[in-house]
Design a protein around this motif. Structure first.
Motif, mmCIF file in Angstrom:
data_model
loop_
_atom_site.group_PDB
_atom_site.id
_atom_site.type_symbol
_atom_site.label_atom_id
_atom_site.label_comp_id
_atom_site.label_asym_id
_atom_site.label_seq_id
_atom_site.Cartn_x
_atom_site.Cartn_y
_atom_site.Cartn_z
ATOM 1 N N GLY A 136 0.808 -1.215 0.000
ATOM 2 C CA GLY A 136 0.000 0.000 0.000
ATOM 3 C C GLY A 136 0.840 1.262 0.000
ATOM 4 N N ASP A 137 0.360 2.247 0.702
ATOM 5 C CA ASP A 137 0.965 3.578 0.759
ATOM 6 C C ASP A 137 2.455 3.511 1.096
ATOM 7 O OD1 ASP A 137 1.539 6.149 2.632
ATOM 8 O OD2 ASP A 137 0.059 6.594 1.080
ATOM 9 N N PRO A 138 3.287 4.373 0.493
ATOM 10 C CA PRO A 138 4.737 4.346 0.753
ATOM 11 C C PRO A 138 5.128 4.432 2.223
ATOM 12 C CG PRO A 138 4.278 5.751 -1.113
ATOM 13 C CD PRO A 138 2.944 5.362 -0.544
ATOM 14 N N ALA A 139 4.316 5.058 3.053
ATOM 15 C CA ALA A 139 4.629 5.133 4.484
ATOM 16 C C ALA A 139 4.640 3.743 5.115
ATOM 17 C CB ALA A 139 3.627 6.035 5.204
ATOM 18 N N ARG A 140 3.973 2.777 4.469
ATOM 19 C CA ARG A 140 3.898 1.416 5.003
ATOM 20 C C ARG A 140 4.841 0.442 4.303
ATOM 21 N NH1 ARG A 140 -1.720 2.633 4.764
ATOM 22 N NH2 ARG A 140 -2.019 1.153 3.095
ATOM 23 N N TRP A 141 5.624 0.929 3.340
ATOM 24 C CA TRP A 141 6.573 0.028 2.681
ATOM 25 C C TRP A 141 7.583 -0.446 3.718
ATOM 26 C CZ3 TRP A 141 7.959 3.265 -2.290
ATOM 27 C CH2 TRP A 141 6.819 3.335 -3.123
ATOM 28 N N PRO A 142 7.741 -1.758 3.878
ATOM 29 C CA PRO A 142 8.684 -2.245 4.894
ATOM 30 C C PRO A 142 10.137 -1.988 4.492
ATOM 31 C CG PRO A 142 7.805 -4.080 3.627
ATOM 32 C CD PRO A 142 7.067 -2.842 3.164
ATOM 33 N N THR A 143 10.958 -1.832 5.503
ATOM 34 C CA THR A 143 12.388 -1.656 5.259
ATOM 35 C C THR A 143 12.981 -2.981 4.810
ATOM 36 O OG1 THR A 143 12.509 0.097 6.896
ATOM 37 C CG2 THR A 143 14.584 -0.997 6.327
ATOM 38 N N GLY A 144 13.737 -2.941 3.707
ATOM 39 C CA GLY A 144 14.356 -4.147 3.176
ATOM 40 C C GLY A 144 15.587 -4.548 3.962
ATOM 41 N N ASP A 145 15.930 -5.817 3.859
ATOM 42 C CA ASP A 145 17.086 -6.380 4.547
ATOM 43 C C ASP A 145 18.361 -6.044 3.774
ATOM 44 O OD1 ASP A 145 19.003 -7.888 5.826
ATOM 45 O OD2 ASP A 145 17.987 -9.811 5.525
ATOM 46 N N PRO A 146 19.289 -5.283 4.365
ATOM 47 C CA PRO A 146 20.527 -4.954 3.654
ATOM 48 C C PRO A 146 21.330 -6.187 3.240
ATOM 49 C CG PRO A 146 20.317 -3.638 5.651
ATOM 50 C CD PRO A 146 19.213 -4.652 5.676
ATOM 51 N N ALA A 147 21.141 -7.305 3.943
ATOM 52 C CA ALA A 147 21.852 -8.536 3.574
ATOM 53 C C ALA A 147 21.385 -9.074 2.227
ATOM 54 C CB ALA A 147 21.670 -9.598 4.661
ATOM 55 N N ALA A 148 20.220 -8.611 1.746
ATOM 56 C CA ALA A 148 19.708 -9.052 0.455
ATOM 57 C C ALA A 148 20.198 -8.192 -0.710
ATOM 58 C CB ALA A 148 18.178 -9.069 0.481
ATOM 59 N N LEU A 149 21.003 -7.163 -0.413
ATOM 60 C CA LEU A 149 21.590 -6.345 -1.466
ATOM 61 C C LEU A 149 22.584 -7.176 -2.281
ATOM 62 C CD1 LEU A 149 22.365 -3.082 0.543
ATOM 63 C CD2 LEU A 149 20.827 -3.236 -1.438
ATOM 64 N N PRO A 150 22.822 -6.794 -3.539
ATOM 65 C CA PRO A 150 23.904 -7.445 -4.284
ATOM 66 C C PRO A 150 25.219 -7.285 -3.508
ATOM 67 C CG PRO A 150 22.648 -5.956 -5.709
ATOM 68 C CD PRO A 150 22.174 -5.723 -4.314
ATOM 69 N N PRO A 151 26.085 -8.297 -3.528
ATOM 70 C CA PRO A 151 27.346 -8.185 -2.765
ATOM 71 C C PRO A 151 28.119 -6.909 -3.072
ATOM 72 C CG PRO A 151 27.049 -10.415 -3.571
ATOM 73 C CD PRO A 151 25.928 -9.616 -4.152
ATOM 74 N N ALA A 152 28.109 -6.451 -4.305
ATOM 75 C CA ALA A 152 28.857 -5.233 -4.651
ATOM 76 C C ALA A 152 28.320 -3.999 -3.936
ATOM 77 C CB ALA A 152 28.812 -5.007 -6.163
ATOM 78 N N ALA A 153 27.070 -4.054 -3.461
ATOM 79 C CA ALA A 153 26.470 -2.916 -2.763
ATOM 80 C C ALA A 153 26.623 -3.002 -1.254
ATOM 81 C CB ALA A 153 24.988 -2.818 -3.127
ATOM 82 N N ARG A 154 27.085 -4.165 -0.767
ATOM 83 C CA ARG A 154 27.281 -4.339 0.680
ATOM 84 C C ARG A 154 28.732 -4.030 1.007
ATOM 85 N NH1 ARG A 154 24.365 -9.549 -0.278
ATOM 86 N NH2 ARG A 154 26.367 -10.539 0.091
ATOM 87 N N LEU A 155 29.026 -2.752 1.141
ATOM 88 C CA LEU A 155 30.421 -2.317 1.254
ATOM 89 C C LEU A 155 31.089 -2.779 2.545
ATOM 90 C CD1 LEU A 155 30.117 1.270 -0.224
ATOM 91 C CD2 LEU A 155 30.823 -0.837 -1.364
ATOM 92 N N SER A 156 30.285 -3.152 3.545
ATOM 93 C CA SER A 156 30.878 -3.585 4.809
ATOM 94 C C SER A 156 31.262 -5.057 4.790
ATOM 95 C CB SER A 156 29.922 -3.313 5.976
ATOM 96 O OG SER A 156 28.704 -4.018 5.783
ATOM 97 N N ASP A 157 30.855 -5.807 3.750
ATOM 98 C CA ASP A 157 31.208 -7.235 3.668
ATOM 99 C C ASP A 157 32.693 -7.418 3.426
ATOM 100 O OD1 ASP A 157 28.621 -7.827 4.084
ATOM 101 O OD2 ASP A 157 28.232 -8.749 2.132
#
Length: 193
Positions: free
Chosen positions: A172-193
């Motif tokens: 629904g409304d963007p205010a209710r969009w859940p926060t995504g899990d950073p661990a699901a980012l592509p490895p190249a985007a997880r700079l702390s890995d």
């Protein structure tokens, strides 16, 4: 100055860089990008129409803005940088919502092929779009975008926007969009890995 994009293997690991000005063509390699939806003070989404002379998907309506993080650049910083460059807005409260989004789309022989995490953020004030990037800006309620994407009644929407809206529709409304899990980012985007 050359703007570099991060090239990816099929699993999202960085395998090099390429000049952004030369990476989009009929055989565009998979690379790292992001999309952002800005919410204004009235809770509306800012939609933009891509400039008519852009190499990829010219004149198409899409989310607030897209971009490519530079090598080693954190995604949230890239989102803020691109918001200033493209729309002249300070972007706040950047929140990851679709960490694993990826797509491939073609128009006029030019391909977009991206792992493209999606963010929602806030912006205050009036946009001052860069005419090299944006032809028009429109603030719309979520229902207008959702219904237009689902029914095909919105003036030509980018294929990535249509796919993103379909994935976000269950929330629904963007205010209710859940926060995504950073661990699901592509490895190249997880700079702390």
């Amino acid at each position: 100055m050359t703007e570099l994009v991060v090239l990816l293997d099929p699993d999202g690991a960085a395998i090099g860089t390429a000049d952004k000005a030369q990476v989009h063509h009929a055989a565009t390699p998979l690379h790292l990008a992001f999309s952002c939806y800005l919410v204004d003070d009235d809770g509306r989404l800012l939609m933009t129409r891509r400039a008519a002379h852009k190499r990829t998907f010219p004149g198409v309506w899409t989310n607030s803005f897209c971009g490519h993080p530079g090598p080693g650049e954190p995604l949230d910083e890239a989102v803020r940088r691109r918001g200033r460059q493209e729309l002249g807005l300070d972007v706040g409260s950047v929140r990851l919502v679709l960490p694993g989004f990826r797509y491939r789309a073609e128009q006029g022989g030019v391909v977009e092929h991206e792992m493209c995490p999606v963010f929602v953020a806030t912006a205050t004030g009036d946009p001052a779009p860069d005419p090299a990037e944006v032809d028009d800006v429109r603030a719309v309620p979520w229902a207008t975008l959702h219904d237009g994407a689902r029914e095909g009644s919105w003036p030509e929407l980018s294929p990535w926007c249509v796919e993103q809206v379909a994935q976000l529709a269950v929330h629904g409304d963007p205010a209710r969009w859940p926060t995504g899990d950073p661990a699901a980012l592509p490895p190249a985007a997880r700079l702390s890995d």
